[in-house]
Write an enzyme that holds these catalytic residues in place. Structure first.
Site, mmCIF file in Angstrom:
data_model
loop_
_atom_site.group_PDB
_atom_site.id
_atom_site.type_symbol
_atom_site.label_atom_id
_atom_site.label_comp_id
_atom_site.label_asym_id
_atom_site.label_seq_id
_atom_site.Cartn_x
_atom_site.Cartn_y
_atom_site.Cartn_z
ATOM 1 N N SER A 155 0.818 -1.216 0.000
ATOM 2 C CA SER A 155 0.000 0.000 0.000
ATOM 3 C C SER A 155 0.846 1.259 0.000
ATOM 4 O O SER A 155 1.943 1.301 0.578
ATOM 5 C CB SER A 155 -0.866 -0.017 1.260
ATOM 6 O OG SER A 155 -1.475 1.228 1.438
ATOM 7 N N TYR B 46 -2.292 0.311 9.886
ATOM 8 C CA TYR B 46 -2.453 -0.436 8.637
ATOM 9 C C TYR B 46 -1.195 -0.321 7.774
ATOM 10 O O TYR B 46 -0.630 -1.327 7.323
ATOM 11 C CB TYR B 46 -3.681 0.081 7.879
ATOM 12 C CG TYR B 46 -3.734 -0.371 6.456
ATOM 13 C CD1 TYR B 46 -3.927 -1.715 6.152
ATOM 14 C CD2 TYR B 46 -3.539 0.517 5.400
ATOM 15 C CE1 TYR B 46 -3.943 -2.157 4.835
ATOM 16 C CE2 TYR B 46 -3.558 0.093 4.086
ATOM 17 C CZ TYR B 46 -3.754 -1.243 3.820
ATOM 18 O OH TYR B 46 -3.765 -1.670 2.523
ATOM 19 N N LYS C 110 1.688 -3.265 6.613
ATOM 20 C CA LYS C 110 2.084 -3.592 5.229
ATOM 21 C C LYS C 110 3.600 -3.503 5.071
ATOM 22 O O LYS C 110 4.213 -4.318 4.376
ATOM 23 C CB LYS C 110 1.372 -2.653 4.249
ATOM 24 C CG LYS C 110 -0.121 -2.936 4.123
ATOM 25 C CD LYS C 110 -0.385 -4.152 3.252
ATOM 26 C CE LYS C 110 -1.811 -4.607 3.298
ATOM 27 N NZ LYS C 110 -2.138 -5.672 2.357
#
Ligand code: UDP
Length: 329
Positions: free
Chosen positions: A117, A141, A145
């Site tokens: 991402s 988040y 990643k």
């Protein structure tokens, strides 16, 4: 010779399975259906319902399938939610990837294409963002990643598991015929929410802040069509299968659109009034994210076709009109 798609019943994973089958690959899907939909999985793909953190289950899939490569989409993926409840993100994303890598190592599977991402970069110092710019995630988040990428790096060094990590910018749109598309419950992404307002399912769009340092004060993002995004995954798979080394690529359209520009484009595509109101900023949102995708174009030969946001919105609109209640219709 199977490509195993972890998270293949989700929005992006289901498009991957569809395009793999279309290109003549054997496909199998693992999904716990936490957010995915069984109906989204192509009928020609073998489906295994279960969680990638369940090692015995995952082993049993590798025993049944002759897995040649893994496409890994199975993760929790909401920036805002990850700030409120980080622990499930750490557990599912990091622990899940660890188990997947352990099973790949056990079964001698050497290739993985990974769904990363733009959130790994955090607030960039300048745009467009290139792959060698520093990574400084501003959300749980994004950090998961980045950690997942690092896990693959060490597994490459130790076990020769080659990976391509694809750092997505904002994925939107649906398959051209409108038969599969985006269906989250609750929905948090901009394009589907705008279209739910257009359909009359929501009163208005809440715009998360209009005091960012951008052209109109609303956040700027780089929107990429899901079909183009999956083209890059298949090219990455071929790159690895042809002996390519582990690598990281950004995937975006290289142009930025503000939230307000997206609303205006959607008004044009749908011909509907789309009401908006400005609310507080959402935690973890950088102001501007725009990709440089030159590396993917040069090394993978990627050539995104749907670079006009109106086209992206139009395909999503076709899906939402055909399936106003998503896969529950
Ligand atoms: N956004 C918004 N209202 C919404 C959902 C999203 O203003 O109801 C904004 C959000 O702040 C971000 C952009 O739209 O700048 C895209 O958000 P989305 O959640 O779709 O993707 P993300 O950038 O988090 O991956």
């Amino acid at each position: 010779m199977t490509v195993l798609v972890l998270g293949g019943a989700g929005y992006i994973g289901s498009h991957a399975v569809d395009q793999l089958i279309d290109k003549g690959y054997e496909g199998a899907v693992v999904d716990n259906l936490q957010t995915g939909h069984r109906e989204a999985v192509h009928e020609k793909a073998r489906f295994y319902q279960g969680d990638i953190r369940d090692k015995d289950f995952l082993r049993s899939v590798f025993e049944k399938e002759r897995v040649t490569a893994v496409l890994h989409f199975a993760a929790n993926s909401l920036v805002g939610e990850s700030m409120e409840t980080p622990l499930p993100y750490l557990n599912n994303n990091i622990h899940g990837t660890q188990i997947a890598l352990e099973v790949m190592e056990e079964f001698g599977v050497k290739n993985i294409v990974f769904s990363s991402s733009a959130a790994t970069y955090g607030e960039p110092k300048r745009v467009p963002i290139t792959e060698e710019m520093p990574t400084k995630p501003e959300s749980t988040y994004g950090d998961t990643k980045l950690i997942m990428e690092k896990m693959m790096k060490w597994c490459d060094i130790a076990y020769g598991i080659k990976y391509v990590s694809l750092r997505y910018f904002n994925v939107a749109g649906a398959k051209m015929d409108g038969s599969i598309g985006e269906d989250h419950e609750p929905e948090t992404h901009l394009v589907p929410i705008i279209l739910q307002v257009a359909l009359g399912q929501r009163e208005e769009l809440s715009i998360f802040g209009n005091d960012y340092n951008t052209k109109d004060g609303t956040c700027v993002r780089d929107y990429i069509h899901v079909v183009d995004l999956i083209d890059a995954h298949i090219l990455a798979l071929e790159y690895l299968q042809n002996g390519g080394d582990s690598n990281i690529f950004n995937l975006g359209s290289s142009s930025g659109f503000s939230v307000m520009q997206m609303v205006r484009a959607a008004r044009q595509v749908t011909g509907r009034e789309i009401k908006t109101k400005v609310v507080e900023r959402r935690a973890g949102d950088p102001s501007t994210l725009i990709a440089s995708s030159d590396k993917a174009r040069n090394i993978l030969g990627w050539n995104p076709k749907y670079t006009d946001v109106s086209e992206i919105i139009a395909t999503a609109w076709k899906w939402h009109q055909g399936y106003p209640n998503g896969y529950n219709d």
